[in-house]
Design a protein around this motif. Structure first.
Motif, PDB file in Angstrom:
ATOM      1  N   THR A  88       0.829  -1.203   0.000  1.00 46.40           N
ATOM      2  CA  THR A  88       0.000   0.000   0.000  1.00 46.40           C
ATOM      3  C   THR A  88       0.869   1.261   0.000  1.00 46.40           C
ATOM      4  N   VAL A  89       0.473   2.225  -0.818  1.00 43.35           N
ATOM      5  CA  VAL A  89       1.189   3.495  -0.918  1.00 43.35           C
ATOM      6  C   VAL A  89       0.288   4.609  -0.397  1.00 43.35           C
ATOM      7  N   ILE A  90       0.794   5.376   0.553  1.00 41.19           N
ATOM      8  CA  ILE A  90       0.072   6.522   1.108  1.00 41.19           C
ATOM      9  C   ILE A  90       0.913   7.765   0.835  1.00 41.19           C
ATOM     10  N   ARG A  91       0.356   8.725   0.111  1.00 41.63           N
ATOM     11  CA  ARG A  91       1.135   9.908  -0.251  1.00 41.63           C
ATOM     12  C   ARG A  91       0.224  11.092  -0.517  1.00 41.63           C
ATOM     13  N   ASP A  92       0.854  12.261  -0.575  1.00 46.87           N
ATOM     14  CA  ASP A  92       0.148  13.507  -0.865  1.00 46.87           C
ATOM     15  C   ASP A  92       0.209  13.788  -2.361  1.00 46.87           C
ATOM     16  N   ILE A  93      -0.960  14.000  -2.977  1.00 42.96           N
ATOM     17  CA  ILE A  93      -1.031  14.354  -4.385  1.00 42.96           C
ATOM     18  C   ILE A  93      -1.853  15.634  -4.511  1.00 42.96           C
ATOM     19  N   ASN A  94      -1.170  16.714  -4.854  1.00 40.64           N
ATOM     20  CA  ASN A  94      -1.829  18.023  -5.012  1.00 40.64           C
ATOM     21  C   ASN A  94      -2.605  18.428  -3.765  1.00 40.64           C
ATOM     22  N   GLY A  95      -2.010  18.199  -2.598  1.00 41.55           N
ATOM     23  CA  GLY A  95      -2.637  18.616  -1.347  1.00 41.55           C
ATOM     24  C   GLY A  95      -3.673  17.667  -0.806  1.00 41.55           C
ATOM     25  N   ILE A  96      -3.907  16.547  -1.473  1.00 42.73           N
ATOM     26  CA  ILE A  96      -4.887  15.552  -1.030  1.00 42.73           C
ATOM     27  C   ILE A  96      -4.161  14.257  -0.685  1.00 42.73           C
ATOM     28  N   THR A  97      -4.413  13.742   0.508  1.00 42.49           N
ATOM     29  CA  THR A  97      -3.821  12.465   0.900  1.00 42.49           C
ATOM     30  C   THR A  97      -4.565  11.330   0.207  1.00 42.49           C
ATOM     31  N   LYS A  98      -3.784  10.462  -0.442  1.00 42.09           N
ATOM     32  CA  LYS A  98      -4.383   9.340  -1.158  1.00 42.09           C
ATOM     33  C   LYS A  98      -3.723   8.034  -0.726  1.00 42.09           C
ATOM     34  N   MET A  99      -4.548   6.996  -0.637  1.00 42.87           N
ATOM     35  CA  MET A  99      -4.062   5.651  -0.314  1.00 42.87           C
ATOM     36  C   MET A  99      -4.343   4.761  -1.511  1.00 42.87           C
ATOM     37  N   ASP A 100      -3.281   4.307  -2.147  1.00 47.02           N
ATOM     38  CA  ASP A 100      -3.401   3.513  -3.374  1.00 47.02           C
ATOM     39  C   ASP A 100      -4.258   4.224  -4.420  1.00 47.02           C
ATOM     40  N   GLY A 101      -4.130   5.562  -4.466  1.00 49.94           N
ATOM     41  CA  GLY A 101      -4.832   6.346  -5.476  1.00 49.94           C
ATOM     42  C   GLY A 101      -6.216   6.819  -5.074  1.00 49.94           C
ATOM     43  N   TYR A 102      -6.724   6.399  -3.905  1.00 48.20           N
ATOM     44  CA  TYR A 102      -8.060   6.792  -3.459  1.00 48.20           C
ATOM     45  C   TYR A 102      -7.955   7.918  -2.424  1.00 48.20           C
ATOM     46  N   SER A 103      -8.721   8.972  -2.604  1.00 46.26           N
ATOM     47  CA  SER A 103      -8.636  10.164  -1.767  1.00 46.26           C
ATOM     48  C   SER A 103      -9.180   9.918  -0.362  1.00 46.26           C
ATOM     49  N   LEU A 104      -8.519  10.528   0.617  1.00 45.16           N
ATOM     50  CA  LEU A 104      -8.974  10.502   2.005  1.00 45.16           C
ATOM     51  C   LEU A 104      -9.195  11.958   2.440  1.00 45.16           C
ATOM     52  N   ARG A 105     -10.249  12.559   1.954  1.00 46.47           N
ATOM     53  CA  ARG A 105     -10.475  13.975   2.206  1.00 46.47           C
ATOM     54  C   ARG A 105     -11.693  14.236   3.083  1.00 46.47           C
ATOM     55  N   GLU A 106     -12.543  13.233   3.280  1.00 50.09           N
ATOM     56  CA  GLU A 106     -13.764  13.434   4.044  1.00 50.09           C
ATOM     57  C   GLU A 106     -13.660  12.769   5.413  1.00 50.09           C
ATOM     58  N   TYR A 107     -14.159  13.467   6.433  1.00 49.61           N
ATOM     59  CA  TYR A 107     -14.221  12.925   7.791  1.00 49.61           C
ATOM     60  C   TYR A 107     -15.661  12.545   8.117  1.00 49.61           C
ATOM     61  N   PRO A 108     -15.867  11.576   9.012  1.00 52.61           N
ATOM     62  CA  PRO A 108     -14.845  10.796   9.712  1.00 52.61           C
ATOM     63  C   PRO A 108     -14.232   9.701   8.834  1.00 52.61           C
ATOM     64  N   ILE A 109     -13.013   9.302   9.201  1.00 53.74           N
ATOM     65  CA  ILE A 109     -12.327   8.203   8.527  1.00 53.74           C
ATOM     66  C   ILE A 109     -12.329   7.009   9.481  1.00 53.74           C
ATOM     67  N   GLU A 110     -12.870   5.902   9.019  1.00 50.50           N
ATOM     68  CA  GLU A 110     -12.985   4.723   9.871  1.00 50.50           C
ATOM     69  C   GLU A 110     -11.900   3.705   9.537  1.00 50.50           C
ATOM     70  N   ILE A 111     -11.189   3.285  10.563  1.00 50.94           N
ATOM     71  CA  ILE A 111     -10.133   2.287  10.410  1.00 50.94           C
ATOM     72  C   ILE A 111     -10.530   1.046  11.201  1.00 50.94           C
ATOM     73  N   LYS A 112     -10.585  -0.090  10.513  1.00 51.72           N
ATOM     74  CA  LYS A 112     -10.923  -1.343  11.163  1.00 51.72           C
ATOM     75  C   LYS A 112      -9.673  -2.205  11.284  1.00 51.72           C
ATOM     76  N   VAL A 113      -9.533  -2.843  12.434  1.00 50.92           N
ATOM     77  CA  VAL A 113      -8.336  -3.646  12.716  1.00 50.92           C
ATOM     78  C   VAL A 113      -8.746  -4.980  13.314  1.00 50.92           C
ATOM     79  N   ILE A 114      -8.207  -6.060  12.783  1.00 48.86           N
ATOM     80  CA  ILE A 114      -8.421  -7.399  13.327  1.00 48.86           C
ATOM     81  C   ILE A 114      -7.101  -7.913  13.888  1.00 48.86           C
ATOM     82  N   SER A 115      -7.176  -8.516  15.058  1.00 54.42           N
ATOM     83  CA  SER A 115      -5.960  -9.041  15.698  1.00 54.42           C
ATOM     84  C   SER A 115      -6.289 -10.335  16.436  1.00 54.42           C
ATOM     85  N   LYS A 116      -5.304 -11.227  16.498  1.00 58.95           N
ATOM     86  CA  LYS A 116      -5.484 -12.474  17.259  1.00 58.95           C
ATOM     87  C   LYS A 116      -5.649 -12.175  18.739  1.00 58.95           C
TER      88      LYS A 116
END
Length: 243
Positions: free
Chosen positions: A156-184
């Motif tokens: 996975t690539v996370i970087r800034d493109i023209n002032g917008i943070t993108k993860m694998d090319g998809y914009s993360l500009r709207e809040y809230p941002i939900e992160i789900k995590v699974i663990s043993k």
């Protein structure tokens, strides 16, 4: 007997190629820009500890794949097709190519203040802040992670493109941002995140970090993009390859 042996060797070759593919993915990391090192002694010690944990995890992964390979060698004489199919299924799961369900937590990133402060605009989450959070989750034994409904894998690539943070090319500009995590060990992950000071780093950027209680049935979707394998090449059977 002479007609069955090539079939077994073919299965072994295919499995070995898959192992090479998986190990290449395991050793790739989330890309970060080159930055000037301004860390103090305590930060360096903390980073060294995290790197040692990463190395330990990689060694654990290598041992796991060695055990899978040994299991396949043992079972291939009995039922090679079933053994190969089961192994491929496990590897696809590890590579993020299947949906996964399990116990874990949900992290919600939102603006600390809903309205803009005078002279301060609401900015997208920075790539560095998101990468740090993902790396911290991995150091706390997170098995699977998704951000805004998209699977995080080792390429996975996370970087800034023209002032917008993108993860694998998809914009993360709207809040809230939900992160789900699974663990043993979801309870341990939850406790370590609760005790972490990561929320202070988010507060500096006018962001809040809310961590849910442990949840029994979290679903993380499969990675739906092509996994990059730039450094993999077909096995050359004429130059030291298996015969």
């Amino acid at each position: 007997m002479f007609f069955k042996k090539p079939r077994k060797n073919l299965g072994f070759i295919i499995l070995s190629a898959v192992f090479g593919f998986m190990l290449a993915i395991q050793f790739q990391s989330i890309k970060e820009p080159v930055e000037r090192d301004t860390r103090d002694m305590w930060q360096l010690r903390d980073d060294l500890k995290k790197e040692q944990e990463t190395q330990s995890n990689l060694l654990t992964e290598i041992r796991k794949y060695d055990q899978i390979l040994e299991t396949y060698k043992t079972q291939q004489n009995k039922n090679p097709e079933t053994a190969l199919e089961r192994t491929l299924g496990d590897l696809k799961k590890e590579a993020g190519q299947t949906d996964v369900k399990g116990e874990g937590i949900t992290i919600t990133i939102d603006t600390l203040f809903k309205d803009e402060l005078p002279g301060q605009e609401i900015k997208p989450i920075s790539p560095e802040l998101l990468r740090r959070l993902i790396n911290e989750l991995n150091s706390y034994d997170a098995d699977y992670i998704s951000v805004a409904g998209r699977r995080v894998v080792n390429t996975t690539v996370i970087r800034d493109i023209n002032g917008i943070t993108k993860m694998d090319g998809y914009s993360l500009r709207e809040y809230p941002i939900e992160i789900k995590v699974i663990s043993k060990n979801a309870a341990k992950l939850h406790n370590r995140m609760k005790a972490s000071s990561t929320d202070e780093n988010f507060a500096i950027d006018n962001l809040s970090l809310k961590i849910s209680d442990t949840q029994k049935n979290i679903t993380i979707p499969a990675y739906d993009e092509e996994i990059r394998t730039n450094y993999l090449h077909p096995l050359n059977m004429d130059k030291g390859g298996m015969k």
